[in-house]
Design a protein around this motif. Structure first.
Motif, mmCIF file in Angstrom:
data_model
loop_
_atom_site.group_PDB
_atom_site.id
_atom_site.type_symbol
_atom_site.label_atom_id
_atom_site.label_comp_id
_atom_site.label_asym_id
_atom_site.label_seq_id
_atom_site.Cartn_x
_atom_site.Cartn_y
_atom_site.Cartn_z
ATOM 1 N N ARG A 108 0.920 -0.887 0.072
ATOM 2 C CA ARG A 108 -0.021 0.155 0.020
ATOM 3 C C ARG A 108 1.185 1.418 -0.532
ATOM 4 O O ARG A 108 1.725 1.079 0.909
ATOM 5 C CB ARG A 108 -1.092 -0.180 1.513
ATOM 6 N N VAL A 109 0.739 2.309 -0.623
ATOM 7 C CA VAL A 109 1.331 3.630 -0.717
ATOM 8 C C VAL A 109 0.250 4.475 0.068
ATOM 9 O O VAL A 109 -0.712 4.615 -0.425
ATOM 10 C CB VAL A 109 1.333 4.128 -1.970
ATOM 11 N N PHE A 110 0.946 5.092 0.947
ATOM 12 C CA PHE A 110 0.133 6.557 1.576
ATOM 13 C C PHE A 110 0.151 8.149 0.942
ATOM 14 O O PHE A 110 1.983 8.302 1.130
ATOM 15 C CB PHE A 110 -0.156 5.967 2.858
ATOM 16 N N TYR A 111 0.224 8.467 0.218
ATOM 17 C CA TYR A 111 -0.116 9.856 0.371
ATOM 18 C C TYR A 111 -0.402 11.420 1.545
ATOM 19 O O TYR A 111 -1.514 11.088 1.738
ATOM 20 C CB TYR A 111 -0.387 10.210 -1.053
ATOM 21 N N LEU A 112 -0.073 11.526 2.166
ATOM 22 C CA LEU A 112 0.149 12.436 3.216
ATOM 23 C C LEU A 112 0.462 14.131 2.339
ATOM 24 O O LEU A 112 1.037 14.778 1.937
ATOM 25 C CB LEU A 112 0.803 11.882 4.602
ATOM 26 N N VAL A 113 -1.687 14.408 2.748
ATOM 27 C CA VAL A 113 -1.226 15.962 2.108
ATOM 28 C C VAL A 113 -1.739 16.928 3.743
ATOM 29 O O VAL A 113 -2.289 16.658 3.773
ATOM 30 C CB VAL A 113 -2.176 16.448 0.780
ATOM 31 N N GLY A 114 -0.954 17.770 3.161
ATOM 32 C CA GLY A 114 -1.540 18.414 4.855
ATOM 33 C C GLY A 114 -1.444 20.120 4.759
ATOM 34 O O GLY A 114 -0.858 21.166 3.220
ATOM 35 N N ASP A 115 -1.942 20.382 5.366
ATOM 36 C CA ASP A 115 -2.316 22.431 4.952
ATOM 37 C C ASP A 115 -2.455 22.634 3.876
ATOM 38 O O ASP A 115 -2.423 23.773 2.741
ATOM 39 C CB ASP A 115 -1.380 22.918 5.195
ATOM 40 N N ALA A 116 -3.380 21.874 2.950
ATOM 41 C CA ALA A 116 -3.989 22.156 1.730
ATOM 42 C C ALA A 116 -5.079 22.937 1.489
ATOM 43 O O ALA A 116 -5.306 23.382 -0.163
ATOM 44 C CB ALA A 116 -4.525 20.283 0.435
#
Length: 151
Positions: free
Chosen positions: A44-52
């Protein structure tokens, strides 16, 4: 303590301090190191996007655009995108008749557009800015309903 013991301890202490000293820089020689990675497929791949939560009107921020472009040529089936909070600046999703509602919706729409072709699961986590609107839980629930409908 006798004078002889004090002198002996002082000399021993000075010797130990001097033994630890070096006049030459000490570096790890990376040429001798070998990186060994397990020979396994990524599950599994987790893409972490913050403060978008700050995008131009009817557009996407540079960060969201770069993220969308990055995942566009990848097989994302079974992967996850986690939006790590602060999805709407400055104060979450206001009530439908509020004057900032359109701008707030635009910020969420930009994030939804970024994952439009994403084949995995997108998860939005509320941050402190989501709690500012609507008295905490109420504002977060309002955002939750909007995102469910948008996705």
């Amino acid at each position: 303590m006798s004078f002889t013991k004090k002198i002996s301890i002082l000399i021993l202490f000075a010797f130990l301090i001097n033994a630890c000293a070096s006049y030459k820089p000490q570096y790890l020689d990376l040429a001798d190191q070998e990186n060994v990675f397990p020979d396994k497929a990524v599950d599994r791949v987790f893409y972490l996007v913050g403060d978008a939560g700050l995008s131009p009107m009817h557009g996407m921020s540079q960060g969201l655009t770069a993220f969308r472009d990055y995942i566009s040529d990848k097989n994302t089936e079974g992967d996850y995108t986690l939006f790590l909070g602060d999805n709407i600046y400055p104060a979450g999703l206001p009530e439908p008749n509020h004057r900032y509602r359109t701008a707030a919706e635009n910020m969420l729409n930009a994030q939804v557009k970024a994952v439009a072709d994403f084949k995995g699961q997108s998860i939005f986590i509320p941050g402190n800015h989501e709690w500012y609107a609507g008295g905490g839980v109420t504002g977060v629930r309002r955002e939750e309903q909007y995102i469910k409908k948008a996705l």
